[in-house]
Design a protein around this motif. Structure first.
Motif, PDB file in Angstrom:
ATOM      1  N   TRP A 201      -2.081   7.016  -0.940  1.00 21.11           N
ATOM      2  CA  TRP A 201      -2.720   7.749   0.161  1.00 21.11           C
ATOM      3  C   TRP A 201      -4.245   7.693   0.041  1.00 21.11           C
ATOM      4  O   TRP A 201      -4.937   7.411   1.016  1.00 21.11           O
ATOM      5  CB  TRP A 201      -2.254   9.206   0.185  1.00 21.11           C
ATOM      6  N   ALA A 202      -4.776   7.964  -1.148  1.00 18.81           N
ATOM      7  CA  ALA A 202      -6.231   7.994  -1.330  1.00 18.81           C
ATOM      8  C   ALA A 202      -6.853   6.643  -0.989  1.00 18.81           C
ATOM      9  O   ALA A 202      -7.869   6.577  -0.284  1.00 18.81           O
ATOM     10  CB  ALA A 202      -6.580   8.401  -2.768  1.00 18.81           C
ATOM     11  N   TYR A 203      -6.264   5.572  -1.472  1.00 19.40           N
ATOM     12  CA  TYR A 203      -6.803   4.245  -1.151  1.00 19.40           C
ATOM     13  C   TYR A 203      -6.661   3.919   0.329  1.00 19.40           C
ATOM     14  O   TYR A 203      -7.538   3.283   0.918  1.00 19.40           O
ATOM     15  CB  TYR A 203      -6.174   3.167  -2.039  1.00 19.40           C
ATOM     16  N   SER A 204      -5.580   4.366   0.952  1.00 23.70           N
ATOM     17  CA  SER A 204      -5.420   4.102   2.386  1.00 23.70           C
ATOM     18  C   SER A 204      -6.512   4.802   3.199  1.00 23.70           C
ATOM     19  O   SER A 204      -6.927   4.304   4.246  1.00 23.70           O
ATOM     20  CB  SER A 204      -4.032   4.524   2.877  1.00 23.70           C
ATOM     21  N   GLN A 205      -7.007   5.930   2.712  1.00 20.88           N
ATOM     22  CA  GLN A 205      -8.055   6.672   3.404  1.00 20.88           C
ATOM     23  C   GLN A 205      -9.378   5.926   3.422  1.00 20.88           C
ATOM     24  O   GLN A 205     -10.244   6.204   4.248  1.00 20.88           O
ATOM     25  CB  GLN A 205      -8.252   8.058   2.783  1.00 20.88           C
ATOM     26  N   VAL A 206      -9.561   4.983   2.507  1.00 21.97           N
ATOM     27  CA  VAL A 206     -10.793   4.186   2.464  1.00 21.97           C
ATOM     28  C   VAL A 206     -10.530   2.741   2.895  1.00 21.97           C
ATOM     29  O   VAL A 206     -11.331   1.853   2.626  1.00 21.97           O
ATOM     30  CB  VAL A 206     -11.494   4.253   1.082  1.00 21.97           C
ATOM     31  N   GLY A 207      -9.386   2.524   3.556  1.00 16.76           N
ATOM     32  CA  GLY A 207      -9.108   1.216   4.143  1.00 16.76           C
ATOM     33  C   GLY A 207      -8.478   0.192   3.235  1.00 16.76           C
ATOM     34  O   GLY A 207      -8.474  -0.993   3.553  1.00 16.76           O
ATOM     35  N   VAL A 208      -7.919   0.615   2.093  1.00 15.47           N
ATOM     36  CA  VAL A 208      -7.287  -0.324   1.172  1.00 15.47           C
ATOM     37  C   VAL A 208      -5.772  -0.129   1.219  1.00 15.47           C
ATOM     38  O   VAL A 208      -5.276   0.964   0.953  1.00 15.47           O
ATOM     39  CB  VAL A 208      -7.802  -0.141  -0.277  1.00 15.47           C
ATOM     40  N   ASN A 209      -5.054  -1.205   1.541  1.00 11.61           N
ATOM     41  CA  ASN A 209      -3.601  -1.171   1.617  1.00 11.61           C
ATOM     42  C   ASN A 209      -3.026  -1.591   0.268  1.00 11.61           C
ATOM     43  O   ASN A 209      -3.251  -2.707  -0.186  1.00 11.61           O
ATOM     44  CB  ASN A 209      -3.121  -2.115   2.722  1.00 11.61           C
ATOM     45  N   LEU A 210      -2.282  -0.707  -0.353  1.00 15.16           N
ATOM     46  CA  LEU A 210      -1.656  -0.997  -1.650  1.00 15.16           C
ATOM     47  C   LEU A 210      -0.165  -1.302  -1.502  1.00 15.16           C
ATOM     48  O   LEU A 210       0.608  -1.074  -2.426  1.00 15.16           O
ATOM     49  CB  LEU A 210      -1.878   0.162  -2.623  1.00 15.16           C
ATOM     50  N   GLY A 211       0.221  -1.826  -0.356  1.00 11.85           N
ATOM     51  CA  GLY A 211       1.612  -2.196  -0.122  1.00 11.85           C
ATOM     52  C   GLY A 211       2.357  -1.121   0.645  1.00 11.85           C
ATOM     53  O   GLY A 211       1.787  -0.101   1.028  1.00 11.85           O
ATOM     54  N   PRO A 212       3.649  -1.356   0.868  1.00  8.52           N
ATOM     55  CA  PRO A 212       4.451  -0.406   1.646  1.00  8.52           C
ATOM     56  C   PRO A 212       4.541   0.956   0.959  1.00  8.52           C
ATOM     57  O   PRO A 212       4.838   1.029  -0.235  1.00  8.52           O
ATOM     58  CB  PRO A 212       5.835  -1.061   1.717  1.00  8.52           C
ATOM     59  N   LEU A 213       4.284   2.008   1.703  1.00  7.02           N
ATOM     60  CA  LEU A 213       4.327   3.362   1.163  1.00  7.02           C
ATOM     61  C   LEU A 213       5.701   3.685   0.585  1.00  7.02           C
ATOM     62  O   LEU A 213       5.809   4.316  -0.464  1.00  7.02           O
ATOM     63  CB  LEU A 213       3.955   4.382   2.246  1.00  7.02           C
ATOM     64  N   GLY A 214       6.753   3.229   1.244  1.00  7.47           N
ATOM     65  CA  GLY A 214       8.107   3.550   0.804  1.00  7.47           C
ATOM     66  C   GLY A 214       8.487   2.976  -0.540  1.00  7.47           C
ATOM     67  O   GLY A 214       9.424   3.456  -1.174  1.00  7.47           O
ATOM     68  N   SER A 215       7.773   1.964  -0.999  1.00  9.01           N
ATOM     69  CA  SER A 215       8.151   1.353  -2.276  1.00  9.01           C
ATOM     70  C   SER A 215       7.051   1.423  -3.332  1.00  9.01           C
ATOM     71  O   SER A 215       7.154   0.791  -4.371  1.00  9.01           O
ATOM     72  CB  SER A 215       8.559  -0.107  -2.062  1.00  9.01           C
ATOM     73  N   VAL A 216       6.003   2.228  -3.083  1.00  9.63           N
ATOM     74  CA  VAL A 216       4.935   2.343  -4.079  1.00  9.63           C
ATOM     75  C   VAL A 216       5.455   3.086  -5.309  1.00  9.63           C
ATOM     76  O   VAL A 216       6.239   4.033  -5.207  1.00  9.63           O
ATOM     77  CB  VAL A 216       3.678   3.031  -3.490  1.00  9.63           C
TER      78      VAL A 216
END
Length: 167
Positions: A79-94
């Motif tokens: 979530w934190a990285y998504s807030q600054v525009g970085v996608n760390l892969g699918p949320l459901g499988s993180v």
């Protein structure tokens, strides 16, 4: 499972502001070995959840959970990285397993704010947080919800395994 391995209560840093940091441009998402300008944003964006979130193993994988501040450690980092525009892969499988392979491994002596730090809790690399500097990290802990914890002494120092990942 995770609750049984809960850490002793780690107190949030009371000097932390609860304001949300401005979002970075989604055009600036390429990982680099140097700290990205957004590193300061990712270490502060989660402050909004300090004191008003709860740790839930497997939580944070739906918008409903996120809206209610229900996270586990890896979903909070996502979530934190998504807030600054970085996608760390699918949320459901993180998971901590996916996050430890998300960037570049760096030496713990080279740790910088924004790096991911890993801890051996209920399993190897069982907990992850975001290094904020000064020997502290922000993360969703089972005993506190989202909080800033000290990794230079006590429980988290004992559990830190030296794994540092730069996104």
């Amino acid at each position: 499972a995770q609750k049984a391995a809960a850490a002793p209560a780690e107190k949030a840093d009371s000097s932390s502001a609860k304001a949300e940091a401005p979002k970075a441009s989604s055009n600036d998402v390429a990982p680099t070995s140097a700290p990205a300008p957004k590193a300061s944003n990712v270490v502060t964006v989660g402050n909004r959840w300090i004191g008003n979130s709860a740790y839930v193993f497997g939580g944070g994988r739906s918008q409903s959970d996120i809206n209610r501040g229900l996270f586990d450690c890896s979903s909070f980092v996502h979530w934190a990285y998504s807030q600054v525009g970085v996608n760390l892969g699918p949320l459901g499988s993180v998971s901590t397993e996916t996050l430890k392979h998300a960037g570049t491994q760096v030496s713990s002596s080279q740790m910088q704010p924004g790096d991911l730090v890993f801890f051996d809790t209920y399993k190897k690399d069982g907990h992850v947080g975001i290094y904020v500097g000064g020997g502290k990290f922000i993360g969703a802990q089972s005993s506190t919800g989202v909080a800033i914890a000290n990794m230079s002494s006590g429980y988290w120092k004992q559990k830190f395994n030296g794994r540092v990942v730069r996104i």
